[in-house]
Design a protein around this motif. Structure first.
Motif, PDB file in Angstrom:
ATOM      1  N   LYS A   1      74.976  47.733 -54.846  1.00 62.73           N
ATOM      2  CA  LYS A   1      74.050  48.573 -54.072  1.00 62.73           C
ATOM      3  C   LYS A   1      72.660  47.951 -53.991  1.00 62.73           C
ATOM      4  N   MET A   2      72.329  47.079 -54.947  1.00 61.79           N
ATOM      5  CA  MET A   2      71.020  46.408 -54.945  1.00 61.79           C
ATOM      6  C   MET A   2      71.067  45.063 -54.224  1.00 61.79           C
ATOM      7  N   GLY A   3      72.164  44.759 -53.546  1.00 53.96           N
ATOM      8  CA  GLY A   3      72.246  43.535 -52.762  1.00 53.96           C
ATOM      9  C   GLY A   3      72.816  42.331 -53.487  1.00 53.96           C
ATOM     10  N   PHE A   4      73.303  42.512 -54.702  1.00 55.68           N
ATOM     11  CA  PHE A   4      73.944  41.410 -55.419  1.00 55.68           C
ATOM     12  C   PHE A   4      75.348  41.215 -54.862  1.00 55.68           C
ATOM     13  N   GLU A   5      75.889  40.029 -55.082  1.00 56.97           N
ATOM     14  CA  GLU A   5      77.280  39.790 -54.724  1.00 56.97           C
ATOM     15  C   GLU A   5      78.031  39.325 -55.972  1.00 56.97           C
ATOM     16  N   LYS A   6      79.287  39.681 -56.025  1.00 58.79           N
ATOM     17  CA  LYS A   6      80.144  39.227 -57.125  1.00 58.79           C
ATOM     18  C   LYS A   6      80.533  37.785 -56.821  1.00 58.79           C
ATOM     19  N   ALA A   7      80.176  36.878 -57.736  1.00 59.11           N
ATOM     20  CA  ALA A   7      80.361  35.457 -57.473  1.00 59.11           C
ATOM     21  C   ALA A   7      81.342  34.796 -58.436  1.00 59.11           C
ATOM     22  N   GLY A   8      81.945  35.558 -59.303  1.00 60.53           N
ATOM     23  CA  GLY A   8      82.915  34.970 -60.220  1.00 60.53           C
ATOM     24  C   GLY A   8      83.414  35.992 -61.210  1.00 60.53           C
TER      25      GLY A   8
ATOM     26  N   ARG B   1      79.356  24.782 -78.174  1.00 60.15           N
ATOM     27  CA  ARG B   1      80.726  24.708 -77.663  1.00 60.15           C
ATOM     28  C   ARG B   1      80.655  24.164 -76.256  1.00 60.15           C
ATOM     29  N   SER B   2      81.636  23.364 -75.883  1.00 65.28           N
ATOM     30  CA  SER B   2      81.681  22.782 -74.542  1.00 65.28           C
ATOM     31  C   SER B   2      82.955  23.208 -73.834  1.00 65.28           C
ATOM     32  N   TYR B   3      82.837  23.384 -72.524  1.00 64.12           N
ATOM     33  CA  TYR B   3      83.946  23.794 -71.674  1.00 64.12           C
ATOM     34  C   TYR B   3      83.968  22.894 -70.458  1.00 64.12           C
ATOM     35  N   GLN B   4      85.168  22.621 -69.969  1.00 63.22           N
ATOM     36  CA  GLN B   4      85.285  21.710 -68.835  1.00 63.22           C
ATOM     37  C   GLN B   4      86.376  22.188 -67.887  1.00 63.22           C
ATOM     38  N   LYS B   5      86.093  22.061 -66.611  1.00 64.51           N
ATOM     39  CA  LYS B   5      87.081  22.275 -65.538  1.00 64.51           C
ATOM     40  C   LYS B   5      86.926  21.113 -64.580  1.00 64.51           C
ATOM     41  N   ASP B   6      87.768  21.062 -63.590  1.00 65.19           N
ATOM     42  CA  ASP B   6      87.683  19.938 -62.659  1.00 65.19           C
ATOM     43  C   ASP B   6      86.387  19.942 -61.851  1.00 65.19           C
ATOM     44  N   PHE B   7      85.688  21.055 -61.784  1.00 62.50           N
ATOM     45  CA  PHE B   7      84.454  21.116 -60.995  1.00 62.50           C
ATOM     46  C   PHE B   7      83.182  21.120 -61.840  1.00 62.50           C
ATOM     47  N   GLY B   8      83.286  20.881 -63.152  1.00 56.58           N
ATOM     48  CA  GLY B   8      82.081  20.771 -63.954  1.00 56.58           C
ATOM     49  C   GLY B   8      82.313  21.006 -65.429  1.00 56.58           C
TER      50      GLY B   8
ATOM     51  N   GLY C   1      85.168  30.102 -68.978  1.00 51.43           N
ATOM     52  CA  GLY C   1      86.135  31.024 -68.419  1.00 51.43           C
ATOM     53  C   GLY C   1      85.951  31.421 -66.968  1.00 51.43           C
ATOM     54  N   PHE C   2      84.844  31.062 -66.343  1.00 56.72           N
ATOM     55  CA  PHE C   2      84.665  31.475 -64.951  1.00 56.72           C
ATOM     56  C   PHE C   2      85.588  30.675 -64.046  1.00 56.72           C
ATOM     57  N   ASP C   3      86.133  31.365 -63.042  1.00 57.06           N
ATOM     58  CA  ASP C   3      87.250  30.840 -62.271  1.00 57.06           C
ATOM     59  C   ASP C   3      86.894  30.108 -60.984  1.00 57.06           C
ATOM     60  N   VAL C   4      85.652  30.181 -60.561  1.00 59.58           N
ATOM     61  CA  VAL C   4      85.250  29.509 -59.316  1.00 59.58           C
ATOM     62  C   VAL C   4      83.986  28.693 -59.561  1.00 59.58           C
ATOM     63  N   PRO C   5      83.778  27.647 -58.779  1.00 59.97           N
ATOM     64  CA  PRO C   5      82.563  26.846 -58.940  1.00 59.97           C
ATOM     65  C   PRO C   5      81.301  27.668 -58.675  1.00 59.97           C
ATOM     66  N   TYR C   6      80.262  27.299 -59.401  1.00 63.90           N
ATOM     67  CA  TYR C   6      78.936  27.890 -59.248  1.00 63.90           C
ATOM     68  C   TYR C   6      78.441  27.653 -57.833  1.00 63.90           C
TER      69      TYR C   6
END
Length: 191
Positions: free
Chosen positions: A19-26, A99-106, A134-139
């Motif tokens: 409602k405040m104009g944010f979008e769900k991005a991940g 702690r480090s995390y890695q996916k194919d996009f970063g 754990g986030f499923d889409v690129p930033y």
């Protein structure tokens, strides 16, 4: 970099920000922590809404003690490991080792220290477009939304009489300087 809220009802909390104009991005789901989170954005504002059903998880513990609220304030830095080492050497209490995390996009490295109350300060460094564990889409950069541009400041209440202690803490741990501060307080808290 971001503010993380511990919440009881993820979808209900999301409604307010939409409602405040944010979008769900991940979205993230970390099964071993029974944790689910939404990353919501508007321009340079990143907010993580998190809910955990594991009573031993930091998100659930925070929510049990305080209800919905800010449990982490994250700072983006060049090197999250060095930031942790420097602040720990200055007296900060470590609550999350690097702690480090890695996916194919970063990749992401994060660590945390104890702040006031049960809040933590998280240090985060990124390469590529991975936002956090754990986030499923690129930033990605968000749309303009309703024109909110960034977080100007975060206000926190501390126990009455403890304000000077916390001012000294931020001066010592982060090297911040306070040329002046105002002790605004109620009968029980200081601001």
């Amino acid at each position: 970099d971001f503010i993380e809220f511990a919440v009881a009802d993820l979808d209900k909390a999301l409604e307010l920000y939409l409602k405040m104009g944010f979008e769900k991005a991940g979205t993230r789901e970390i099964l071993e922590r029974k944790l689910k989170s939404y990353r919501i954005v508007q321009n340079d504002i990143n907010i993580i809404l998190s809910q955990s059903d594991d009573p031993k998880d930091p998100v659930a513990k925070f929510h049990q003690a305080h209800g919905d609220g800010i449990m982490a304030v994250a700072f983006r830095c060049e090197d999250a490991v060095s930031a942790l080492e420097i602040t720990a050497a200055r007296g900060a209490e470590v609550v999350e080792a690097p702690r480090s995390y890695q996916k194919d996009f970063g990749s992401v490295t994060q660590s945390s220290i104890k702040a006031f109350g049960d809040v933590r300060h998280t240090f985060i460094s990124r390469e590529g477009n991975l936002f956090a564990e754990g986030f499923d889409v690129p930033y990605k950069i968000s749309s303009r939304g309703y024109g909110l541009m960034g977080i100007d400041h975060v206000t926190n209440n501390v126990a009455k009489g403890d304000l000077g202690i916390w001012v000294e803490y931020y001066e010592k741990i982060f090297g911040l300087s306070s040329t002046r501060f105002f002790d605004i307080h109620t009968q029980r808290t200081g601001l």
